[in-house]
Design a protein around this motif. Sequence first.
Motif, short mmCIF file in Angstrom:
data_model
loop_
_atom_site.label_atom_id
_atom_site.label_comp_id
_atom_site.label_asym_id
_atom_site.label_seq_id
_atom_site.Cartn_x
_atom_site.Cartn_y
_atom_site.Cartn_z
N SER A 1 0.84 -1.21 0.00
CA SER A 1 0.00 0.00 0.00
C SER A 1 0.88 1.25 0.00
O SER A 1 0.54 2.26 -0.62
CB SER A 1 -0.95 -0.01 1.19
OG SER A 1 -0.21 -0.17 2.38
N ALA A 2 2.02 1.19 0.69
CA ALA A 2 2.96 2.32 0.66
C ALA A 2 3.56 2.47 -0.74
O ALA A 2 3.80 3.58 -1.21
CB ALA A 2 4.08 2.10 1.68
N ALA A 3 3.77 1.34 -1.39
CA ALA A 3 4.37 1.38 -2.72
C ALA A 3 3.46 2.08 -3.73
O ALA A 3 3.94 2.82 -4.59
CB ALA A 3 4.68 -0.04 -3.19
N ARG A 4 2.15 1.84 -3.62
CA ARG A 4 1.20 2.36 -4.62
C ARG A 4 1.38 3.85 -4.89
O ARG A 4 1.50 4.29 -6.03
CB ARG A 4 -0.23 2.05 -4.16
CG ARG A 4 -1.35 2.51 -5.09
CD ARG A 4 -1.51 1.63 -6.32
NE ARG A 4 -1.65 0.22 -6.02
CZ ARG A 4 -2.80 -0.41 -5.69
NH1 ARG A 4 -3.92 0.29 -5.60
NH2 ARG A 4 -2.83 -1.70 -5.46
N GLY A 5 1.43 4.65 -3.82
CA GLY A 5 1.55 6.09 -3.97
C GLY A 5 2.87 6.49 -4.62
O GLY A 5 2.93 7.39 -5.47
N LEU A 6 3.95 5.78 -4.23
CA LEU A 6 5.27 6.08 -4.79
C LEU A 6 5.33 5.66 -6.26
O LEU A 6 5.93 6.36 -7.08
CB LEU A 6 6.35 5.36 -3.98
CG LEU A 6 6.49 5.88 -2.55
CD1 LEU A 6 7.14 4.85 -1.64
CD2 LEU A 6 7.30 7.18 -2.55
N TYR A 7 4.71 4.54 -6.59
CA TYR A 7 4.66 4.08 -7.98
C TYR A 7 3.89 5.12 -8.82
O TYR A 7 4.28 5.43 -9.95
CB TYR A 7 4.00 2.69 -8.07
CG TYR A 7 4.99 1.55 -7.93
CD1 TYR A 7 5.83 1.45 -6.83
CD2 TYR A 7 5.09 0.56 -8.91
CE1 TYR A 7 6.74 0.40 -6.71
CE2 TYR A 7 5.99 -0.50 -8.80
CZ TYR A 7 6.82 -0.57 -7.70
OH TYR A 7 7.72 -1.61 -7.58
N ARG A 8 2.80 5.67 -8.25
CA ARG A 8 2.01 6.70 -8.95
C ARG A 8 2.89 7.92 -9.26
O ARG A 8 2.87 8.44 -10.36
CB ARG A 8 0.85 7.19 -8.06
CG ARG A 8 -0.25 6.20 -7.88
CD ARG A 8 -1.42 6.53 -8.80
NE ARG A 8 -1.95 5.26 -9.28
CZ ARG A 8 -2.70 5.12 -10.35
NH1 ARG A 8 -3.03 6.17 -11.09
NH2 ARG A 8 -3.13 3.94 -10.71
N GLU A 9 3.64 8.34 -8.24
CA GLU A 9 4.48 9.52 -8.42
C GLU A 9 5.53 9.26 -9.50
O GLU A 9 5.76 10.12 -10.37
CB GLU A 9 5.15 9.90 -7.09
CG GLU A 9 5.94 11.20 -7.18
CD GLU A 9 6.51 11.65 -5.83
OE1 GLU A 9 6.12 11.08 -4.80
OE2 GLU A 9 7.36 12.57 -5.83
N ALA A 10 6.14 8.09 -9.45
CA ALA A 10 7.16 7.76 -10.45
C ALA A 10 6.54 7.69 -11.85
O ALA A 10 7.12 8.17 -12.83
CB ALA A 10 7.85 6.44 -10.08
N LEU A 11 5.36 7.11 -11.93
CA LEU A 11 4.68 6.99 -13.24
C LEU A 11 4.38 8.36 -13.84
O LEU A 11 4.40 8.54 -15.06
CB LEU A 11 3.39 6.19 -13.10
CG LEU A 11 3.55 4.67 -12.99
CD1 LEU A 11 2.23 4.02 -12.60
CD2 LEU A 11 4.08 4.08 -14.29
N SER A 12 4.12 9.32 -12.98
CA SER A 12 3.77 10.66 -13.50
C SER A 12 4.96 11.32 -14.17
O SER A 12 4.79 12.27 -14.94
CB SER A 12 3.23 11.53 -12.35
OG SER A 12 4.30 11.94 -11.51
N HIS A 13 6.19 10.85 -13.88
CA HIS A 13 7.39 11.41 -14.48
C HIS A 13 7.96 10.53 -15.59
O HIS A 13 8.83 10.96 -16.35
CB HIS A 13 8.48 11.60 -13.43
CG HIS A 13 8.15 12.64 -12.40
ND1 HIS A 13 7.63 13.88 -12.72
CD2 HIS A 13 8.26 12.62 -11.04
CE1 HIS A 13 7.44 14.57 -11.61
NE2 HIS A 13 7.81 13.84 -10.58
N ALA A 14 7.53 9.26 -15.64
CA ALA A 14 8.08 8.32 -16.61
C ALA A 14 7.34 8.43 -17.94
O ALA A 14 6.22 8.95 -18.00
CB ALA A 14 7.99 6.89 -16.06
#
Lengths: 336, 336
Positions: A187-200
């Motif tokens: 669940s902690a990963a989800r938000g970080l993955y979202r943030e990374a996806l927004s820049h990738a």
Amino acid sequence: MTTAGTAFDVITMGRIGVDIYPLQTGVPLARVDSFGKFLGGSPTNVAVAAARLGRAAAVISRTGRDPFGDYCHQALREFGVDDRWVTAVSEYPTPVTFCEIFPPDDFPLYFYRLPKAPDLVIHADELDLAAVRAARIFWMSGTGLCEEPSRGATLAALAARAEDRGDQVATVFDLDWRPMFWTEGSSAARGLYREALSHATVAVGNLDECEVATGVRQPRACAEALLAAGVELAIVKQGPAGVLAVHRDGRETQAPPHPVEVVNGLGAGDAFGGALCHGLLAGWAPDRLTRFANAAGALVAGRLACSSAMPYAHEVEELLAGVTGRGVDPSTVRQP
Amino acid sequence: MTTAGTAFDVITMGRIGVDIYPLQTGVPLARVDSFGKFLGGSPTNVAVAAARLGRAAAVISRTGRDPFGDYCHQALREFGVDDRWVTAVSEYPTPVTFCEIFPPDDFPLYFYRLPKAPDLVIHADELDLAAVRAARIFWMSGTGLCEEPSRGATLAALAARAEDRGDQVATVFDLDWRPMFWTEGSSAARGLYREALSHATVAVGNLDECEVATGVRQPRACAEALLAAGVELAIVKQGPAGVLAVHRDGRETQAPPHPVEVVNGLGAGDAFGGALCHGLLAGWAPDRLTRFANAAGALVAGRLACSSAMPYAHEVEELLAGVTGRGVDPSTVRQP
């Protein structure tokens, strides 16, 4: 290269270490007599794979201050991968990873990365952000987000890329979900993955990884969710069902796996990644891109080693042309 | 054995793990091509060495819950060492240890025991104290004192031994000083070493180890300090200068090292330890004891492997009789 004003084709960021892999296959660790030693760590292998395909590649990572750290540098140089951004930390040893090799589809990994791997001690303020920004492709992996300071550094690199796209070809997020590295859980990963996806600009992952990133699991839904999260190209690896690639511009392809008699499936995903970088740099359409990457993955799956097994371009082309293709029982086919 | 009412000849307590050792010697890790896999951990090797000499031996230790843990059990059984008190912990992997082999005298070790080795998670309340008390020899090492709960468990075992000596032959404290395992430093160790010495009947260590235990470094002064701290027999290993053994009853001996062409010095100290147990059980005088143990150590120093290289009694006797002795350049002689 950046010192000469020329950008790298590919900079990868994340894990590095030494793979201590059995030289016997099909037996549990208790019955392995001898082990080989290989450069390892997924983003490192991706850089090696890109270098084998003729690309100027570099790695951003950290090792321990020990003989295995020396080996990582030596191996990178032998593979023609620039090691200027691989530095040593004194506190932790260079990670080692063991595996068991049960072809065609069971390759358990045993990581020695505790209490903390040096590659998770990458600090944002030590990054060469100009070089990160200038690289034609920047490749990072989900594991780099699992812990600080690597988490902040990885996000800082992604943000720097997004600030000024310039001559960039792609910013690739390898969703690479390794739950054992996440003390905080998915669940902690989800938000970080979202943030990374927004820049990738490109996301690549298997169904488990896509589910962590998007919450959905059906391949087409995964691709759409990844595109909605910000990337231009979503690549969903579905094992035996092949690879789905969907571009924001409407182009899409479903590439079947390349048949292969699997020796060791480990490293095949990294070969796929290096080939993906190669094809993106060449400007290939999704169809050619995924067929080439599948073939590169298949070549490594058919070999015992990982980093040292990364194929040359002519080997991939020959496999695609059927020159070295082998008919195999479809039940032994496994796709990275 | 204890279930049948018969005590073990030797119970050792402490480290266990897997040694991943180079199959090439004289080269740094970066240039090692292949590795072998061996049961390791000093007290474990001592039990193996005692078993090779015909003694009924058991180990008290813990592994990870993983394939390397399975291997430790398998190897112990193959060596004829009882593994009933080797249990698994879920939190930590089975430790692995790498080394570099630079004969004749440089064998650096690289431990992967962080954040905590399973063998430091031995709890006092899980010990079979009746069996510990009944064992003819109990062998523990200084590393077992470096951290809780192993520290408390090791001291509890020693205290139980001291309560009722019964048919005991010896309680051996292998001073085994490994500073990298002591976050508290050597000053914390001193008090714990004192406490352990007060319960032990035999102390064995090299000059560095004796200095940590006693504060002095001159061999004879070390022996006297160890005797004053409570043991009956002090054994001071001085490398090329040989082994000094001093008994409280006044018997003493200075045994020269057994000449050997060193292949890998690692494990030689454990062979010495297993042979020491064998000789103590046989009731040998200090002179015969140390000559036999020196020869056992020399045999292992002349072999690449450690645990699997532990000698049989006839090999030691043959070496002592000169049957297999080899003349060597004294400059290559190294004593464990």
